[in-house]
Design a protein around this motif. Structure first.
Motif, PDB file in Angstrom:
ATOM      1  N   ILE A 223      -2.439  10.312  -4.419  1.00 45.83           N
ATOM      2  CA  ILE A 223      -3.064   9.557  -3.326  1.00 45.83           C
ATOM      3  C   ILE A 223      -1.960   9.083  -2.386  1.00 45.83           C
ATOM      4  CG2 ILE A 223      -4.399   7.486  -2.756  1.00 45.83           C
ATOM      5  CD1 ILE A 223      -5.679   7.722  -5.541  1.00 45.83           C
ATOM      6  N   VAL A 224      -2.147   9.329  -1.102  1.00 46.82           N
ATOM      7  CA  VAL A 224      -1.122   8.993  -0.112  1.00 46.82           C
ATOM      8  C   VAL A 224      -1.699   8.032   0.922  1.00 46.82           C
ATOM      9  CG1 VAL A 224       0.441   9.870   1.667  1.00 46.82           C
ATOM     10  CG2 VAL A 224       0.029  11.207  -0.412  1.00 46.82           C
ATOM     11  N   ALA A 225      -0.951   6.940   1.178  1.00 49.85           N
ATOM     12  CA  ALA A 225      -1.279   6.024   2.269  1.00 49.85           C
ATOM     13  C   ALA A 225      -0.302   6.284   3.408  1.00 49.85           C
ATOM     14  CB  ALA A 225      -1.173   4.578   1.812  1.00 49.85           C
ATOM     15  N   ARG A 226      -0.847   6.552   4.586  1.00 54.69           N
ATOM     16  CA  ARG A 226      -0.022   6.859   5.756  1.00 54.69           C
ATOM     17  C   ARG A 226      -0.163   5.721   6.775  1.00 54.69           C
ATOM     18  NH1 ARG A 226       1.588  11.788   8.575  1.00 54.69           N
ATOM     19  NH2 ARG A 226       1.740  11.409  10.819  1.00 54.69           N
ATOM     20  N   PHE A 227       0.961   5.084   7.110  1.00 54.02           N
ATOM     21  CA  PHE A 227       1.015   4.034   8.115  1.00 54.02           C
ATOM     22  C   PHE A 227       1.486   4.658   9.432  1.00 54.02           C
ATOM     23  CE2 PHE A 227       1.409   2.029   4.090  1.00 54.02           C
ATOM     24  CZ  PHE A 227       1.115   0.672   4.188  1.00 54.02           C
ATOM     25  N   ASN A 228       0.686   4.555  10.471  1.00 52.91           N
ATOM     26  CA  ASN A 228       1.073   5.010  11.802  1.00 52.91           C
ATOM     27  C   ASN A 228       1.434   3.780  12.633  1.00 52.91           C
ATOM     28  OD1 ASN A 228       0.331   7.927  11.472  1.00 52.91           O
ATOM     29  ND2 ASN A 228      -1.678   7.020  11.125  1.00 52.91           N
ATOM     30  N   LEU A 229       2.682   3.695  13.085  1.00 54.81           N
ATOM     31  CA  LEU A 229       3.183   2.494  13.741  1.00 54.81           C
ATOM     32  C   LEU A 229       3.266   2.662  15.261  1.00 54.81           C
ATOM     33  CD1 LEU A 229       6.058   1.538  11.271  1.00 54.81           C
ATOM     34  CD2 LEU A 229       3.592   1.139  11.074  1.00 54.81           C
ATOM     35  N   SER A 230       3.289   1.531  15.950  1.00 60.01           N
ATOM     36  CA  SER A 230       3.295   1.543  17.413  1.00 60.01           C
ATOM     37  C   SER A 230       4.602   2.082  17.988  1.00 60.01           C
ATOM     38  CB  SER A 230       3.051   0.128  17.946  1.00 60.01           C
ATOM     39  OG  SER A 230       4.071  -0.770  17.493  1.00 60.01           O
ATOM     40  N   ASN A 231       5.677   2.063  17.208  1.00 55.45           N
ATOM     41  CA  ASN A 231       6.959   2.593  17.700  1.00 55.45           C
ATOM     42  C   ASN A 231       7.135   4.076  17.386  1.00 55.45           C
ATOM     43  OD1 ASN A 231       7.337   2.522  14.959  1.00 55.45           O
ATOM     44  ND2 ASN A 231       9.211   1.291  15.005  1.00 55.45           N
ATOM     45  N   GLY A 232       6.069   4.725  16.903  1.00 59.54           N
ATOM     46  CA  GLY A 232       6.115   6.156  16.610  1.00 59.54           C
ATOM     47  C   GLY A 232       6.522   6.491  15.188  1.00 59.54           C
ATOM     48  N   MET A 233       6.958   5.511  14.438  1.00 53.38           N
ATOM     49  CA  MET A 233       7.343   5.761  13.043  1.00 53.38           C
ATOM     50  C   MET A 233       6.116   6.000  12.173  1.00 53.38           C
ATOM     51  SD  MET A 233      10.364   2.991  12.260  1.00 53.38           S
ATOM     52  CE  MET A 233      12.004   3.135  13.009  1.00 53.38           C
ATOM     53  N   VAL A 234       6.349   6.704  11.074  1.00 55.25           N
ATOM     54  CA  VAL A 234       5.312   6.932  10.063  1.00 55.25           C
ATOM     55  C   VAL A 234       5.874   6.510   8.711  1.00 55.25           C
ATOM     56  CG1 VAL A 234       3.965   8.685   8.849  1.00 55.25           C
ATOM     57  CG2 VAL A 234       4.212   8.815  11.322  1.00 55.25           C
TER      58      VAL A 234
ATOM     59  N   ASN B  33      -4.097  -2.357  13.743  1.00 55.84           N
ATOM     60  CA  ASN B  33      -3.779  -3.279  14.844  1.00 55.84           C
ATOM     61  C   ASN B  33      -3.307  -4.642  14.345  1.00 55.84           C
ATOM     62  OD1 ASN B  33      -4.662  -1.319  16.825  1.00 55.84           O
ATOM     63  ND2 ASN B  33      -6.755  -1.861  16.238  1.00 55.84           N
ATOM     64  N   THR B  34      -2.489  -4.617  13.305  1.00 55.05           N
ATOM     65  CA  THR B  34      -1.852  -5.837  12.811  1.00 55.05           C
ATOM     66  C   THR B  34      -0.339  -5.659  12.859  1.00 55.05           C
ATOM     67  OG1 THR B  34      -1.917  -5.063  10.511  1.00 55.05           O
ATOM     68  CG2 THR B  34      -3.818  -6.344  11.294  1.00 55.05           C
ATOM     69  N   VAL B  35       0.401  -6.751  12.586  1.00 58.57           N
ATOM     70  CA  VAL B  35       1.860  -6.707  12.711  1.00 58.57           C
ATOM     71  C   VAL B  35       2.539  -6.878  11.361  1.00 58.57           C
ATOM     72  CG1 VAL B  35       1.820  -7.627  15.056  1.00 58.57           C
ATOM     73  CG2 VAL B  35       2.007  -9.207  13.117  1.00 58.57           C
ATOM     74  N   PHE B  36       3.807  -6.466  11.297  1.00 57.69           N
ATOM     75  CA  PHE B  36       4.677  -6.875  10.197  1.00 57.69           C
ATOM     76  C   PHE B  36       5.117  -8.303  10.532  1.00 57.69           C
ATOM     77  CE2 PHE B  36       5.291  -2.215  10.121  1.00 57.69           C
ATOM     78  CZ  PHE B  36       4.925  -1.970   8.803  1.00 57.69           C
TER      79      PHE B  36
ATOM     80  N   PRO C 228      10.114 -12.568  11.331  1.00 60.66           N
ATOM     81  CA  PRO C 228       9.404 -11.360  11.793  1.00 60.66           C
ATOM     82  C   PRO C 228      10.314 -10.383  12.527  1.00 60.66           C
ATOM     83  CG  PRO C 228       8.966 -13.181  13.267  1.00 60.66           C
ATOM     84  CD  PRO C 228       9.756 -13.758  12.134  1.00 60.66           C
ATOM     85  N   PRO C 229      10.030  -9.077  12.423  1.00 58.55           N
ATOM     86  CA  PRO C 229      10.742  -8.090  13.247  1.00 58.55           C
ATOM     87  C   PRO C 229      10.509  -8.384  14.722  1.00 58.55           C
ATOM     88  CG  PRO C 229       9.509  -7.020  11.502  1.00 58.55           C
ATOM     89  CD  PRO C 229       9.059  -8.452  11.525  1.00 58.55           C
ATOM     90  N   ALA C 230      11.509  -8.076  15.539  1.00 56.01           N
ATOM     91  CA  ALA C 230      11.388  -8.310  16.975  1.00 56.01           C
ATOM     92  C   ALA C 230      11.919  -7.085  17.728  1.00 56.01           C
ATOM     93  CB  ALA C 230      12.169  -9.553  17.368  1.00 56.01           C
ATOM     94  N   PRO C 231      11.170  -6.580  18.732  1.00 50.74           N
ATOM     95  CA  PRO C 231       9.852  -7.068  19.127  1.00 50.74           C
ATOM     96  C   PRO C 231       8.787  -6.698  18.076  1.00 50.74           C
ATOM     97  CG  PRO C 231      10.358  -5.052  20.281  1.00 50.74           C
ATOM     98  CD  PRO C 231      11.599  -5.420  19.517  1.00 50.74           C
ATOM     99  N   ASP C 232       7.579  -7.224  18.268  1.00 50.40           N
ATOM    100  CA  ASP C 232       6.505  -6.954  17.313  1.00 50.40           C
ATOM    101  C   ASP C 232       6.291  -5.453  17.145  1.00 50.40           C
ATOM    102  OD1 ASP C 232       6.171  -9.626  17.114  1.00 50.40           O
ATOM    103  OD2 ASP C 232       4.194  -9.711  18.074  1.00 50.40           O
ATOM    104  N   ILE C 233       6.144  -5.032  15.905  1.00 49.17           N
ATOM    105  CA  ILE C 233       5.802  -3.644  15.604  1.00 49.17           C
ATOM    106  C   ILE C 233       4.395  -3.645  15.028  1.00 49.17           C
ATOM    107  CG2 ILE C 233       6.335  -1.615  14.211  1.00 49.17           C
ATOM    108  CD1 ILE C 233       9.267  -2.487  14.310  1.00 49.17           C
ATOM    109  N   MET C 234       3.481  -3.001  15.735  1.00 48.51           N
ATOM    110  CA  MET C 234       2.093  -2.973  15.307  1.00 48.51           C
ATOM    111  C   MET C 234       1.851  -1.840  14.304  1.00 48.51           C
ATOM    112  SD  MET C 234       0.806  -5.443  17.101  1.00 48.51           S
ATOM    113  CE  MET C 234      -0.940  -5.208  16.769  1.00 48.51           C
ATOM    114  N   ILE C 235       1.016  -2.127  13.328  1.00 49.59           N
ATOM    115  CA  ILE C 235       0.484  -1.069  12.465  1.00 49.59           C
ATOM    116  C   ILE C 235      -0.769  -0.557  13.163  1.00 49.59           C
ATOM    117  CG2 ILE C 235      -0.469  -0.506  10.206  1.00 49.59           C
ATOM    118  CD1 ILE C 235       1.126  -2.884   9.082  1.00 49.59           C
ATOM    119  N   ASP C 236      -0.656   0.590  13.798  1.00 47.41           N
ATOM    120  CA  ASP C 236      -1.816   1.129  14.523  1.00 47.41           C
ATOM    121  C   ASP C 236      -2.944   1.482  13.567  1.00 47.41           C
ATOM    122  OD1 ASP C 236      -0.564   0.835  16.958  1.00 47.41           O
ATOM    123  OD2 ASP C 236       0.211   2.889  17.005  1.00 47.41           O
TER     124      ASP C 236
END
Length: 342
Positions: A99-110, A138-141, A295-303
């Motif tokens: 089972i794989v959980a994939r996080f797609n982030l607002s900065n393009g990271m996965v 649509n939440t943040v670290f 918190p990380p700066a600037p905000d990184i959203m979990i899309d």
């Protein structure tokens, strides 16, 4: 003595007569019957046109058959080429076997994690349930310290003087009336208040709190003691769960977060990404009470967070409440209490 016959025609004349009769018969056979119409130029032209039309019709049929065969071949070839791409788009982890959980982030990271549902059936199931219902989208670290990168429902960074009962100032899903009202996976009519939806507390899984497993980089863990929805990702060896907490007078104390395992990092690239995110963290100086987040700066959203390769027999008609009222592998009820519910 024979009587001598006399002939009126000589032998030569008789031969000529026979020849004339034969010629007459031959000519009669060669003549066109009176009932047969003579062939005209128009007849010849029309016959040629009919033959040409027949040839063209046969040619069209052959062309249509060839075209159909070519089209079918092209479709089959395209299907063979496109099918893997479609399958990958639907499930990029088909055949991985976990089972794989994939996080797609607002900065393009996965970020990619193996979720060990069978081993940590309470914490992992809780994570999957929230992810499947888009709780993390649509939440943040909100914190990165002591080796942990934390997330779990914050719509923005926690405000100063954080109060869980103040809808106007809170930035967490569980304290957002608007979010709780539309979260259909937990029906409103089962609770005294809307925000009781996320008041549940769960039991740690057997072996899920083992220090030697939790104190490793690349771990995905769940806060089981004081949260239903907050998780953390370790980015360094031997992370610690102690964080600074400020009381209402600004006095600092150390608070211990109790965590239980959910899964582990799937690849080194993910570990590199969370280390890069954690490196941007700075203290939330505006915080005057509660936890001292960094918190990380600037905000990184979990899309979005999407989970792949789930057991369909479990998740097709999954009832979270009934599951959590059941017993874990140790024979103990999975949830310990539901805060706010009478």
């Amino acid at each position: 003595m024979k009587e001598k016959r006399t002939y009126s025609l000589t032998a030569k004349e008789r031969k000529a007569l026979r020849q004339a009769e034969n010629n007459k018969k031959a000519n009669k056979r060669q003549q066109t019957p009176k009932t047969q119409k003579p062939v005209s130029a128009t007849d010849i032209r029309e016959e040629s046109e009919r033959q040409m039309i027949a040839v063209q019709a046969r040619s069209k049929r052959v062309t249509a058959i060839i075209t159909a065969v070519i089209c079918v071949a092209v479709v089959l070839i395209l299907a063979a080429l496109i099918a893997p791409a479609i399958a990958y788009a639907v499930n990029p982890y088909r055949g991985v076997g976990v089972i794989v959980a994939r996080f797609n982030l607002s900065n393009g990271m996965v970020l990619e994690y193996e979720v060990q549902e069978s081993e940590y059936d309470t914490a992992a199931t809780n994570f999957i349930f929230l992810a499947e219902n888009k709780y993390f989208d649509n939440t943040v670290f909100f914190d990165a310290q002591n080796g942990w990168l934390r997330f779990g429902g914050y719509e923005g960074q926690p405000s100063a003087n954080y109060s869980s009962s103040d809808y106007a100032r809170t930035k967490h899903h569980k304290d957002s009336k608007a979010f709780c009202e539309k979260f259909g996976a937990l029906p409103n009519n089962l609770f005294d208040k809307v925000t009781d939806k996320f008041g549940y507390r769960l039991r740690a899984d057997k072996n899920g709190t083992t220090a030697r497993d939790l104190e490793k980089e690349g771990v995905l863990a769940f806060w089981y003691n004081n949260s239903a929805t907050e998780f953390q990702l370790s980015y360094s060896p031997q992370p610690t769960n102690q964080i600074a907490s400020l009381d209402s007078n600004g006095k600092q104390t150390m608070y211990e977060i109790n965590a239980t395992l959910v899964g582990r990092v799937l690849n080194e690239k993910t570990l590199e990404n969370i280390k890069a995110i954690a490196a941007t963290a700075s203290p939330n100086i505006g915080m005057s009470s509660g936890y001292q987040w960094k918190p990380p700066a600037p905000d990184i959203m979990i899309d979005s967070v999407r989970v792949y390769n789930l057991d369909k027999s479990k998740w097709k008609n999954f009832d979270f409440l009934e599951y959590m009222k059941g017993n874990n592998s140790e024979g103990l009820r999975r949830y310990t209490q539901w805060i706010g519910v009478a």
